[in-house]
Write a protein that holds these residues in place. Structure first.
Motif, PDB file in Angstrom:
ATOM      1  N   VAL A  25     -24.346  52.044  52.040  1.00 28.57           N
ATOM      2  CA  VAL A  25     -23.453  52.660  51.056  1.00 28.57           C
ATOM      3  C   VAL A  25     -22.385  51.635  50.701  1.00 28.57           C
ATOM      4  O   VAL A  25     -21.657  51.155  51.586  1.00 28.57           O
ATOM      5  N   CYS A  26     -22.295  51.272  49.413  1.00 24.27           N
ATOM      6  CA  CYS A  26     -21.328  50.249  49.021  1.00 24.27           C
ATOM      7  C   CYS A  26     -20.983  50.382  47.535  1.00 24.27           C
ATOM      8  O   CYS A  26     -21.743  50.974  46.768  1.00 24.27           O
ATOM      9  N   PRO A  27     -19.834  49.833  47.109  1.00 25.27           N
ATOM     10  CA  PRO A  27     -19.485  49.843  45.691  1.00 25.27           C
ATOM     11  C   PRO A  27     -20.495  49.045  44.860  1.00 25.27           C
ATOM     12  O   PRO A  27     -21.032  48.039  45.324  1.00 25.27           O
ATOM     13  N   ARG A  28     -20.717  49.486  43.633  1.00 27.44           N
ATOM     14  CA  ARG A  28     -21.687  48.828  42.743  1.00 27.44           C
ATOM     15  C   ARG A  28     -21.362  47.348  42.540  1.00 27.44           C
ATOM     16  O   ARG A  28     -22.264  46.505  42.495  1.00 27.44           O
ATOM     17  N   GLU A  29     -20.066  47.031  42.437  1.00 26.51           N
ATOM     18  CA  GLU A  29     -19.680  45.660  42.104  1.00 26.51           C
ATOM     19  C   GLU A  29     -20.023  44.667  43.214  1.00 26.51           C
ATOM     20  O   GLU A  29     -20.060  43.456  42.971  1.00 26.51           O
ATOM     21  N   TYR A  30     -20.304  45.155  44.419  1.00 27.34           N
ATOM     22  CA  TYR A  30     -20.653  44.247  45.508  1.00 27.34           C
ATOM     23  C   TYR A  30     -22.091  43.742  45.424  1.00 27.34           C
ATOM     24  O   TYR A  30     -22.442  42.742  46.060  1.00 27.34           O
ATOM     25  N   MET A  86     -20.110  70.874  44.036  1.00 31.40           N
ATOM     26  CA  MET A  86     -19.439  70.341  45.221  1.00 31.40           C
ATOM     27  C   MET A  86     -18.216  69.531  44.831  1.00 31.40           C
ATOM     28  O   MET A  86     -17.180  69.574  45.514  1.00 31.40           O
ATOM     29  N   ARG A  87     -18.298  68.821  43.746  1.00 31.78           N
ATOM     30  CA  ARG A  87     -17.140  68.055  43.278  1.00 31.78           C
ATOM     31  C   ARG A  87     -15.985  68.994  42.915  1.00 31.78           C
ATOM     32  O   ARG A  87     -14.820  68.732  43.255  1.00 31.78           O
ATOM     33  N   LYS A  88     -16.311  70.125  42.247  1.00 33.64           N
ATOM     34  CA  LYS A  88     -15.272  71.097  41.882  1.00 33.64           C
ATOM     35  C   LYS A  88     -14.679  71.746  43.133  1.00 33.64           C
ATOM     36  O   LYS A  88     -13.481  72.037  43.179  1.00 33.64           O
ATOM     37  N   THR A  89     -15.524  71.973  44.155  1.00 32.01           N
ATOM     38  CA  THR A  89     -15.037  72.549  45.408  1.00 32.01           C
ATOM     39  C   THR A  89     -14.022  71.629  46.064  1.00 32.01           C
ATOM     40  O   THR A  89     -12.945  72.062  46.501  1.00 32.01           O
ATOM     41  N   MET A  90     -14.334  70.343  46.149  1.00 33.46           N
ATOM     42  CA  MET A  90     -13.406  69.403  46.777  1.00 33.46           C
ATOM     43  C   MET A  90     -12.108  69.294  45.986  1.00 33.46           C
ATOM     44  O   MET A  90     -11.017  69.246  46.553  1.00 33.46           O
ATOM     45  N   GLN A  91     -12.236  69.281  44.662  1.00 29.36           N
ATOM     46  CA  GLN A  91     -11.032  69.217  43.821  1.00 29.36           C
ATOM     47  C   GLN A  91     -10.176  70.468  43.999  1.00 29.36           C
ATOM     48  O   GLN A  91      -8.937  70.385  44.074  1.00 29.36           O
ATOM     49  N   ALA A  92     -10.828  71.646  44.108  1.00 23.09           N
ATOM     50  CA  ALA A  92     -10.099  72.901  44.282  1.00 23.09           C
ATOM     51  C   ALA A  92      -9.324  72.928  45.590  1.00 23.09           C
ATOM     52  O   ALA A  92      -8.284  73.600  45.695  1.00 23.09           O
ATOM     53  N   ASN A  93      -9.816  72.186  46.593  1.00 25.24           N
ATOM     54  CA  ASN A  93      -9.159  72.148  47.896  1.00 25.24           C
ATOM     55  C   ASN A  93      -8.291  70.909  48.095  1.00 25.24           C
ATOM     56  O   ASN A  93      -8.039  70.482  49.222  1.00 25.24           O
ATOM     57  N   GLY A  94      -7.824  70.348  46.974  1.00 27.48           N
ATOM     58  CA  GLY A  94      -6.818  69.289  47.045  1.00 27.48           C
ATOM     59  C   GLY A  94      -7.332  67.892  47.291  1.00 27.48           C
ATOM     60  O   GLY A  94      -6.551  66.982  47.578  1.00 27.48           O
ATOM     61  N   CYS A  95      -8.649  67.697  47.172  1.00 27.91           N
ATOM     62  CA  CYS A  95      -9.220  66.359  47.375  1.00 27.91           C
ATOM     63  C   CYS A  95      -9.202  65.587  46.054  1.00 27.91           C
ATOM     64  O   CYS A  95      -9.446  66.154  44.992  1.00 27.91           O
ATOM     65  N   VAL A  96      -8.934  64.299  46.154  1.00 27.79           N
ATOM     66  CA  VAL A  96      -8.797  63.451  44.966  1.00 27.79           C
ATOM     67  C   VAL A  96      -9.903  62.411  44.957  1.00 27.79           C
ATOM     68  O   VAL A  96     -10.175  61.772  45.987  1.00 27.79           O
ATOM     69  N   GLU A  97     -10.539  62.230  43.788  1.00 27.41           N
ATOM     70  CA  GLU A  97     -11.580  61.201  43.682  1.00 27.41           C
ATOM     71  C   GLU A  97     -10.964  59.832  43.918  1.00 27.41           C
ATOM     72  O   GLU A  97      -9.966  59.465  43.295  1.00 27.41           O
ATOM     73  N   ASP A  98     -11.583  59.071  44.822  1.00 29.85           N
ATOM     74  CA  ASP A  98     -11.065  57.753  45.190  1.00 29.85           C
ATOM     75  C   ASP A  98     -11.873  56.629  44.541  1.00 29.85           C
ATOM     76  O   ASP A  98     -11.319  55.742  43.907  1.00 29.85           O
ATOM     77  N   HIS A  99     -13.191  56.645  44.716  1.00 30.70           N
ATOM     78  CA  HIS A  99     -14.043  55.637  44.101  1.00 30.70           C
ATOM     79  C   HIS A  99     -15.495  56.115  44.172  1.00 30.70           C
ATOM     80  O   HIS A  99     -15.764  57.206  44.668  1.00 30.70           O
ATOM     81  N   ARG A 100     -16.407  55.299  43.661  1.00 29.75           N
ATOM     82  CA  ARG A 100     -17.826  55.636  43.671  1.00 29.75           C
ATOM     83  C   ARG A 100     -18.607  54.546  44.396  1.00 29.75           C
ATOM     84  O   ARG A 100     -18.214  53.383  44.388  1.00 29.75           O
ATOM     85  N   VAL A 101     -19.702  54.967  45.017  1.00 31.63           N
ATOM     86  CA  VAL A 101     -20.527  54.024  45.771  1.00 31.63           C
ATOM     87  C   VAL A 101     -22.002  54.261  45.477  1.00 31.63           C
ATOM     88  O   VAL A 101     -22.405  55.362  45.068  1.00 31.63           O
TER      89      VAL A 101
END
Length: 238
Positions: free
Chosen positions: A59-64, A216-231
């Motif tokens: 699991v790693c960022p695309r740019e790597y 699942m993304r909406k669930t995490m957002q509803a519970n105060g989670c913030v998108e950090d990055h993508r891998v």
């Protein structure tokens, strides 16, 4: 040999987990010596042949990928995931929710998880065995069942990520098929976060899900989670 390679990767900033059939590698933070990481993962892929391990996941960022050329040629693309984070250092604001901690080895636990996952009992037992191998010291305390009026609704499996500084994660989460579509996933996820904070003493939560998994993304957002990055997730099979 494999443990030595994983130790080298750890020094380079690559986190690893071992299950009963796979080695999972994560690059979630800035890594500078990508050329050396590339060579070391290539060496690892060569060394798992003839062992009990059937695959290596990265699991790693695309740019790597531009600098992980050997890895990019060897490993097939599995998909893209979104990473969410939130602090757990303050109490969560929520109404009390009913849940129980079940034994992962009890037949009722296995049967219910099988129904929630939509998998056979055999496959469910294999999944739980993988969890036990990865998290042996936490395994017995993870199986958390959300209940409404004494009826089990879903399962969430919270844990502290080994080798990370009090970072909490959810090994798996799911609502029983007959209770889906009612917005209960937000409550189940919140139970997982509360257990991470109160029982596992996690300071932060890190969650990952496929880009296409909007519920699942909406669930995490509803519970105060913030998108950090993508891998990206890549796979090497023997």
């Amino acid at each position: 040999m494999i443990q030595s390679i994983l130790h080298q990767l750890k020094k380079l900033g690559v986190h690893s987990l071992i299950s009963n059939e796979a080695i999972i590698l994560e690059i979630l933070e800035d890594v500078t010596q990508l050329d050396l990481v590339n060579e070391t993962i290539d060496h690892l892929n060569s060394c798992i042949k003839g062992t009990e391990f059937k695959k290596v996941l990265l699991v790693c960022p695309r740019e790597y990928l531009n600098q992980l050329k050997l890895v990019g040629k060897q490993m097939g693309m599995k998909g893209e995931r979104v990473i969410y984070q939130r602090s757990l250092e303050t109490p969560l604001e929520s109404a009390p929710l009913d849940y129980e901690i079940w034994s992962p080895t009890d037949e009722n636990s296995i049967s219910f998880l099988s129904e929630v996952m939509g998998r056979s009992v055999k496959v469910t037992k294999k999944f739980l065995k993988s969890m036990m191998v990865e998290l042996p010291s936490q395994y017995q305390n993870m199986f958390t069942v959300y209940k409404i009026n004494s009826e089990p609704i879903g399962v969430v499996l919270p844990h502290l990520e080994p080798g990370r500084d009090q970072e909490g994660r959810l090994f798996w989460i799911g609502i029983h098929p007959k209770h889906r579509g009612k917005g209960l996933g937000n409550h189940l996820h919140l139970i997982g976060l509360e257990r991470l904070r109160a029982d596992f003493k996690a300071k932060t939560y890190l969650g990952a899900t496929e880009v296409e998994n909007l519920p699942m993304r909406k669930t995490m957002q509803a519970n105060g989670c913030v998108e950090d990055h993508r891998v990206l997730t890549l796979e090497y099979k023997t």
